[in-house]
Scaffold this motif. Structure first.
Motif, short mmCIF file in Angstrom:
data_model
loop_
_atom_site.label_atom_id
_atom_site.label_comp_id
_atom_site.label_asym_id
_atom_site.label_seq_id
_atom_site.Cartn_x
_atom_site.Cartn_y
_atom_site.Cartn_z
N VAL A 145 -3.73 -40.82 -21.73
CA VAL A 145 -3.25 -40.50 -20.50
C VAL A 145 -2.93 -38.99 -19.99
O VAL A 145 -2.28 -38.37 -20.77
N ASP A 146 -3.56 -38.46 -19.08
CA ASP A 146 -3.29 -36.93 -18.59
C ASP A 146 -1.94 -37.15 -17.77
O ASP A 146 -2.15 -37.81 -16.76
N GLU A 147 -0.91 -36.59 -18.08
CA GLU A 147 0.34 -36.79 -17.12
C GLU A 147 0.88 -35.31 -16.66
O GLU A 147 1.62 -34.53 -17.55
N PRO A 148 0.45 -34.97 -15.53
CA PRO A 148 0.61 -33.38 -15.07
C PRO A 148 1.99 -33.40 -14.54
O PRO A 148 2.40 -32.17 -14.48
N TYR A 149 2.80 -34.24 -14.62
CA TYR A 149 4.02 -34.37 -14.17
C TYR A 149 5.16 -33.99 -15.28
O TYR A 149 6.22 -33.70 -15.10
N VAL A 150 4.79 -34.01 -16.36
CA VAL A 150 5.60 -33.84 -17.58
C VAL A 150 5.79 -32.64 -17.79
O VAL A 150 5.39 -31.55 -17.85
N VAL A 151 7.52 -32.22 -18.12
CA VAL A 151 7.80 -31.19 -18.30
C VAL A 151 8.03 -30.89 -19.71
O VAL A 151 8.82 -31.77 -20.29
N ARG A 152 7.67 -29.73 -20.32
CA ARG A 152 7.74 -29.44 -21.75
C ARG A 152 8.03 -28.06 -21.96
O ARG A 152 7.68 -27.08 -21.01
N PRO A 153 8.59 -27.50 -23.11
CA PRO A 153 8.68 -26.11 -23.25
C PRO A 153 7.48 -25.36 -23.20
O PRO A 153 6.50 -25.89 -23.56
N ALA A 154 7.46 -24.32 -22.73
CA ALA A 154 6.14 -23.39 -22.52
C ALA A 154 5.26 -23.26 -23.84
O ALA A 154 4.24 -23.20 -23.62
N ASP A 155 6.09 -23.26 -24.81
CA ASP A 155 5.28 -22.94 -26.12
C ASP A 155 4.77 -24.26 -26.81
O ASP A 155 4.29 -24.48 -28.03
N VAL A 156 4.88 -25.29 -26.22
CA VAL A 156 4.62 -26.88 -26.66
C VAL A 156 3.39 -27.15 -26.13
O VAL A 156 3.35 -27.25 -24.94
N ASP A 157 2.60 -28.05 -26.91
CA ASP A 157 1.21 -28.37 -26.31
C ASP A 157 1.47 -29.84 -26.47
O ASP A 157 0.18 -30.79 -26.31
N ARG A 158 2.63 -30.44 -26.70
CA ARG A 158 2.59 -32.23 -26.94
C ARG A 158 3.56 -32.70 -25.62
O ARG A 158 4.44 -31.96 -25.39
N VAL A 159 3.23 -33.90 -25.14
CA VAL A 159 3.98 -34.51 -24.25
C VAL A 159 5.32 -35.09 -24.77
O VAL A 159 6.18 -35.55 -24.20
N ALA A 160 5.44 -35.20 -25.85
CA ALA A 160 6.53 -35.68 -26.81
C ALA A 160 6.76 -35.27 -28.26
O ALA A 160 5.69 -34.62 -28.74
N ALA A 161 8.01 -34.71 -28.65
CA ALA A 161 8.20 -34.18 -29.90
C ALA A 161 7.72 -34.71 -31.13
O ALA A 161 7.17 -34.40 -32.13
N GLU A 162 8.10 -36.31 -30.73
CA GLU A 162 7.89 -37.11 -32.13
C GLU A 162 6.59 -37.98 -31.98
O GLU A 162 6.13 -38.21 -31.10
N ASP A 163 6.22 -38.28 -32.95
CA ASP A 163 4.99 -39.37 -33.27
C ASP A 163 5.49 -40.63 -33.28
O ASP A 163 6.77 -41.01 -33.63
N PHE A 164 4.95 -41.50 -32.46
CA PHE A 164 5.47 -42.99 -32.60
C PHE A 164 4.16 -43.76 -32.12
O PHE A 164 3.35 -43.37 -31.46
N SER A 165 4.35 -45.19 -32.44
CA SER A 165 3.34 -46.12 -31.89
C SER A 165 4.35 -47.45 -31.72
O SER A 165 4.82 -48.09 -32.81
N VAL A 166 4.45 -48.00 -30.58
CA VAL A 166 5.17 -49.18 -30.26
C VAL A 166 4.23 -50.26 -29.29
O VAL A 166 3.55 -49.86 -28.64
N ARG A 167 4.38 -51.54 -29.82
CA ARG A 167 3.78 -52.58 -29.04
C ARG A 167 4.92 -53.04 -28.19
O ARG A 167 5.98 -53.39 -28.93
N VAL A 168 4.73 -53.05 -26.72
CA VAL A 168 5.76 -53.48 -25.96
C VAL A 168 5.92 -55.07 -26.08
O VAL A 168 5.24 -55.72 -25.56
N PRO A 169 7.17 -55.57 -26.35
CA PRO A 169 7.39 -56.86 -26.11
C PRO A 169 7.02 -57.67 -24.90
O PRO A 169 7.41 -57.05 -24.06
N ALA A 170 7.01 -59.04 -25.01
CA ALA A 170 6.84 -59.73 -23.71
C ALA A 170 8.23 -59.72 -22.89
O ALA A 170 9.42 -59.64 -23.57
N GLY A 171 7.94 -59.58 -21.70
CA GLY A 171 9.37 -59.43 -20.64
C GLY A 171 9.89 -58.20 -20.76
O GLY A 171 10.98 -58.04 -20.16
N ARG A 172 9.16 -57.12 -21.43
CA ARG A 172 10.08 -55.89 -21.42
C ARG A 172 9.02 -54.89 -21.01
O ARG A 172 7.88 -54.87 -20.95
N ILE A 173 9.68 -53.67 -20.84
CA ILE A 173 8.66 -52.37 -20.35
C ILE A 173 9.20 -51.20 -21.18
O ILE A 173 10.33 -50.97 -21.71
#
Length: 206
Positions: free
Chosen positions: A123-151
């Motif tokens: 997903v391209d997220e044009p609204y994300v604010v990040r440091p000027a010298d960073v090319d990732r939308v988040a600092a950490e790597d993660f992979s999560v499956r969202v449980p039922a009934g949650r977001i």
């Protein structure tokens, strides 16, 4: 008088006008109360976690029909009650973040271009604010499956937001509603978009 129009007295006509006006005013006030009490709520932005979309002190209106009558969608900006442990006692009870993952979704970060993916779709997220010298939308790597009934929610100011990456998923039942417009200050007035062109391209979970 036979065959002639009956002329109403001016004082009676004036009384009926005032009566009708009073009824209209009462009904308008009642409708306004019902809308504010059950459909729309005002909310003030307490922190910078949603910058630049929302600034500290901005006031937004929240549609409380979401998700009770209208389903949540990825990309929605939502207000939710603290599920527990997100806020300190002096910070109030409500938070505001963007919906990234719905029940069953797999949210992961980041791909080779530094983008977040949902159900394997980057997903391209044009609204994300990040440091000027960073090319990732988040600092950490993660992979999560969202449980039922949650977001899964994240702030737009991605490098200054304690969101689901820190606190985990949010129960759908804790969502107060979807923020849809900035009402104050006047210079900041505008409709809050969910960037549907991006989020509607995300496939449903398998």
């Amino acid at each position: 008088m036979s065959g002639a129009a009956r002329t109403e007295r001016p004082e009676r006509s004036g009384w009926r006008f005032l009566r009708d006006l009073a009824i209209i005013v009462v009904l308008a006030l009642l409708a306004s109360f019902l809308v504010k009490a059950y459909l729309v709520r005002a909310f003030s932005i307490p922190s910078g976690s949603m910058e630049r979309t929302l600034l500290v002190g901005d006031h937004v209106l929240v549609n409380e029909l979401v998700p009770a009558a209208v389903p949540l969608r990825r990309g929605d900006v939502v207000v939710f009650r603290d599920p527990g442990g997100w806020l300190t006692a002096d910070q109030g009870d409500d938070l505001i973040k963007r919906v990234i993952g719905l029940p069953g979704d797999t949210v992961s970060c980041c791909d080779a271009e530094g983008r977040l993916s949902v159900n394997g779709h980057a997903v391209d997220e044009p609204y994300v604010v990040r440091p000027a010298d960073v090319d990732r939308v988040a600092a950490e790597d993660f992979s999560v499956r969202v449980p039922a009934g949650r977001i899964w929610v994240m702030g737009d100011n991605r490098y200054d937001s304690a969101d689901s990456r820190v606190h985990g998923t949010v129960p759908e039942s804790d969502v107060v509603g979807r923020a849809f417009v900035v009402t104050w200050p006047v210079a900041r007035w505008g409709v809050l978009g969910r960037y549907g062109d991006e989020w509607d391209a995300v496939p449903e979970p398998r």
